[in-house]
Design an enzyme around this catalytic site. Sequence first.
Site, PDB file in Angstrom:
ATOM      1  N   GLY A  17     104.671  96.187  76.467  1.00 39.10           N
ATOM      2  CA  GLY A  17     105.212  97.120  75.490  1.00 39.10           C
ATOM      3  C   GLY A  17     105.698  96.438  74.240  1.00 39.10           C
ATOM      4  O   GLY A  17     104.937  95.823  73.517  1.00 39.10           O
ATOM      5  N   GLY A  18     107.016  96.551  73.970  1.00 38.47           N
ATOM      6  CA  GLY A  18     107.605  96.006  72.765  1.00 38.47           C
ATOM      7  C   GLY A  18     107.950  97.112  71.784  1.00 38.47           C
ATOM      8  O   GLY A  18     107.497  98.254  71.894  1.00 38.47           O
TER       9      GLY A  18
ATOM     10  N   ASP B  94     107.874  92.849  83.121  1.00 35.54           N
ATOM     11  CA  ASP B  94     109.034  93.288  82.355  1.00 35.54           C
ATOM     12  C   ASP B  94     108.593  94.463  81.502  1.00 35.54           C
ATOM     13  O   ASP B  94     107.723  94.317  80.639  1.00 35.54           O
ATOM     14  CB  ASP B  94     109.524  92.123  81.477  1.00 35.54           C
ATOM     15  CG  ASP B  94     110.625  92.520  80.521  1.00 35.54           C
ATOM     16  OD1 ASP B  94     111.645  93.046  81.001  1.00 35.54           O
ATOM     17  OD2 ASP B  94     110.467  92.290  79.299  1.00 35.54           O
TER      18      ASP B  94
ATOM     19  N   ASP C 185     108.891  96.950  78.624  1.00 29.04           N
ATOM     20  CA  ASP C 185     109.561  97.079  77.333  1.00 29.04           C
ATOM     21  C   ASP C 185     109.218  98.413  76.672  1.00 29.04           C
ATOM     22  O   ASP C 185     108.764  98.455  75.523  1.00 29.04           O
ATOM     23  CB  ASP C 185     109.167  95.914  76.409  1.00 29.04           C
ATOM     24  CG  ASP C 185     109.921  94.644  76.741  1.00 29.04           C
ATOM     25  OD1 ASP C 185     110.031  94.331  77.938  1.00 29.04           O
ATOM     26  OD2 ASP C 185     110.386  93.963  75.820  1.00 29.04           O
TER      27      ASP C 185
ATOM     28  N   GLU D 170     110.906 100.654  74.982  1.00 28.27           N
ATOM     29  CA  GLU D 170     112.239 100.505  74.418  1.00 28.27           C
ATOM     30  C   GLU D 170     112.835 101.800  73.883  1.00 28.27           C
ATOM     31  O   GLU D 170     114.043 101.882  73.665  1.00 28.27           O
ATOM     32  CB  GLU D 170     112.218  99.448  73.309  1.00 28.27           C
ATOM     33  CG  GLU D 170     111.876  98.057  73.839  1.00 28.27           C
ATOM     34  CD  GLU D 170     111.895  96.991  72.748  1.00 28.27           C
ATOM     35  OE1 GLU D 170     112.317  97.322  71.617  1.00 28.27           O
ATOM     36  OE2 GLU D 170     111.487  95.858  73.027  1.00 28.27           O
TER      37      GLU D 170
ATOM     38  N   MET E   3     119.464  94.185  75.232  1.00 28.73           N
ATOM     39  CA  MET E   3     119.185  93.582  73.931  1.00 28.73           C
ATOM     40  C   MET E   3     120.435  93.636  73.048  1.00 28.73           C
ATOM     41  O   MET E   3     120.568  94.483  72.157  1.00 28.73           O
ATOM     42  CB  MET E   3     117.993  94.286  73.292  1.00 28.73           C
ATOM     43  CG  MET E   3     116.706  94.080  74.076  1.00 28.73           C
ATOM     44  SD  MET E   3     115.242  94.835  73.312  1.00 28.73           S
ATOM     45  CE  MET E   3     115.570  96.568  73.643  1.00 28.73           C
ATOM     46  N   THR E   4     121.337  92.709  73.308  1.00 32.30           N
ATOM     47  CA  THR E   4     122.619  92.656  72.602  1.00 32.30           C
ATOM     48  C   THR E   4     122.474  91.910  71.272  1.00 32.30           C
ATOM     49  O   THR E   4     123.235  90.985  70.960  1.00 32.30           O
ATOM     50  CB  THR E   4     123.692  92.001  73.490  1.00 32.30           C
ATOM     51  OG1 THR E   4     123.196  90.743  73.985  1.00 32.30           O
ATOM     52  CG2 THR E   4     124.025  92.889  74.673  1.00 32.30           C
ATOM     53  N   TYR E   5     121.486  92.337  70.523  1.00 29.98           N
ATOM     54  CA  TYR E   5     121.235  91.855  69.166  1.00 29.98           C
ATOM     55  C   TYR E   5     120.624  93.027  68.403  1.00 29.98           C
ATOM     56  O   TYR E   5     120.409  94.102  68.979  1.00 29.98           O
ATOM     57  CB  TYR E   5     120.303  90.636  69.173  1.00 29.98           C
ATOM     58  CG  TYR E   5     119.159  90.702  70.155  1.00 29.98           C
ATOM     59  CD1 TYR E   5     118.060  91.539  69.926  1.00 29.98           C
ATOM     60  CD2 TYR E   5     119.173  89.961  71.333  1.00 29.98           C
ATOM     61  CE1 TYR E   5     117.012  91.614  70.835  1.00 29.98           C
ATOM     62  CE2 TYR E   5     118.118  90.033  72.245  1.00 29.98           C
ATOM     63  CZ  TYR E   5     117.049  90.854  71.986  1.00 29.98           C
ATOM     64  OH  TYR E   5     116.008  90.930  72.881  1.00 29.98           O
ATOM     65  N   ASP E   6     120.395  92.853  67.113  1.00 25.76           N
ATOM     66  CA  ASP E   6     119.970  93.982  66.266  1.00 25.76           C
ATOM     67  C   ASP E   6     120.995  95.106  66.307  1.00 25.76           C
ATOM     68  O   ASP E   6     120.651  96.290  66.197  1.00 25.76           O
ATOM     69  CB  ASP E   6     118.594  94.526  66.697  1.00 25.76           C
ATOM     70  CG  ASP E   6     117.460  93.550  66.449  1.00 25.76           C
ATOM     71  OD1 ASP E   6     117.645  92.623  65.628  1.00 25.76           O
ATOM     72  OD2 ASP E   6     116.396  93.697  67.078  1.00 25.76           O
TER      73      ASP E   6
ATOM     74  N   TRP F 152     115.709  86.196  72.422  1.00 24.81           N
ATOM     75  CA  TRP F 152     114.527  86.537  71.636  1.00 24.81           C
ATOM     76  C   TRP F 152     114.648  85.744  70.348  1.00 24.81           C
ATOM     77  O   TRP F 152     115.614  85.899  69.627  1.00 24.81           O
ATOM     78  CB  TRP F 152     114.487  88.041  71.349  1.00 24.81           C
ATOM     79  CG  TRP F 152     113.355  88.403  70.432  1.00 24.81           C
ATOM     80  CD1 TRP F 152     113.392  88.537  69.073  1.00 24.81           C
ATOM     81  CD2 TRP F 152     111.998  88.669  70.821  1.00 24.81           C
ATOM     82  NE1 TRP F 152     112.162  88.857  68.595  1.00 24.81           N
ATOM     83  CE2 TRP F 152     111.283  88.945  69.639  1.00 24.81           C
ATOM     84  CE3 TRP F 152     111.317  88.683  72.040  1.00 24.81           C
ATOM     85  CZ2 TRP F 152     109.921  89.244  69.638  1.00 24.81           C
ATOM     86  CZ3 TRP F 152     109.973  88.979  72.042  1.00 24.81           C
ATOM     87  CH2 TRP F 152     109.282  89.264  70.857  1.00 24.81           C
TER      88      TRP F 152
END
Length: 350
Positions: free
Chosen positions: A77-78, A114, A116, A118, A190-193, A331
Amino acid sequence: MQTSLRKVKVMKEFTAYCPNAQIPFLTAKHLKQFDRLNLAFVVLKDGKLSFDKLNNITHLPRIREANPNLRVLMSVGGAGAAGFSTMAMTSEGREDFARQCLNSCIEYGLDGMDLDWEFPCSIYEGMDSSPKDKENFTHLLKTIREIFDEYEKTNSKHLELTIAAGVGQWFIDQTEVPEFTKYLDHVFLMTYDLRGFGQEETGHHTTLYTKENDIYRMSADSGIQAWLDLGVPAEKIHIGAGFYSHMWTNVNPDNNGLLQVGEGGGGFGPNYDELRDEYVNKNGYVRYWDDEAKVPWLFDGSTFISYDDAESVVYKCEYAKEHDLGGLFFWRYLDDPDNELIDAIDENLK
């Protein structure tokens, strides 16, 4: 049905996401430092898995030689990847997808997958979407888990099933977190962005803690605590580090640019290697440290840059240990070719 999920070891795990273009550059040293490597991304084309964008999976024998104990997963995915909503709409579509995933794991000798997907229930960059994504996301993970478990019964090999998940309340509202996490080995939050993408006010995109006077309340801590409050086992949750930056221009210079109005909406900025070589206390930029949020920022009087560095990733490692999380991931690979952040995580997480 009873699943065969494994209990995570007491030792915290270090997971790397590596996009296809960077796979050839994976070094033997790095591969020995990781516990898990997620190769990104396999995508859906007309309902079928496509490795066109993961053709460097041919490097897998070299990866295995460097670290035979490394768990290697395919990330499917992504951001912006389409096809999930349509595929997951029917039980036939979900089972066909799950068996494709199993067959790909067998063909390439992978240790699992995994997922993704999202943005379930969200219209993002033209992705297919439906309100039914909320329940179908759970149905899909359940189907994959059952088919992986069938394989394990006859082959004595456990295939991991993980996801990359958004931190915000929106992801919790648009999915069934307590239900689908039963079928997962790990959740990569995803503890960023956490800042940017059109926001006028500057802030930390990898903030560990919420600042008291920040109008945007999202942080790694608040996101993780929300999942824990829903009953998700701490050992399944992994905290994320970002090896890149977000930046604003023409920023009000008050408070050295922090929590000030600027332009550019906090779009993507330089990766860590470029920041270290050209920006950190160089060319007019000064590094500042936010001891409340436990992250740094850069400011030159006009441009504000939010990023992770060696000090902030150590605080994330300590947080993972203090809260008994599964570990830490990042990432993305090759944004730190001199190994500074990777070494900091490896040395402090374990």
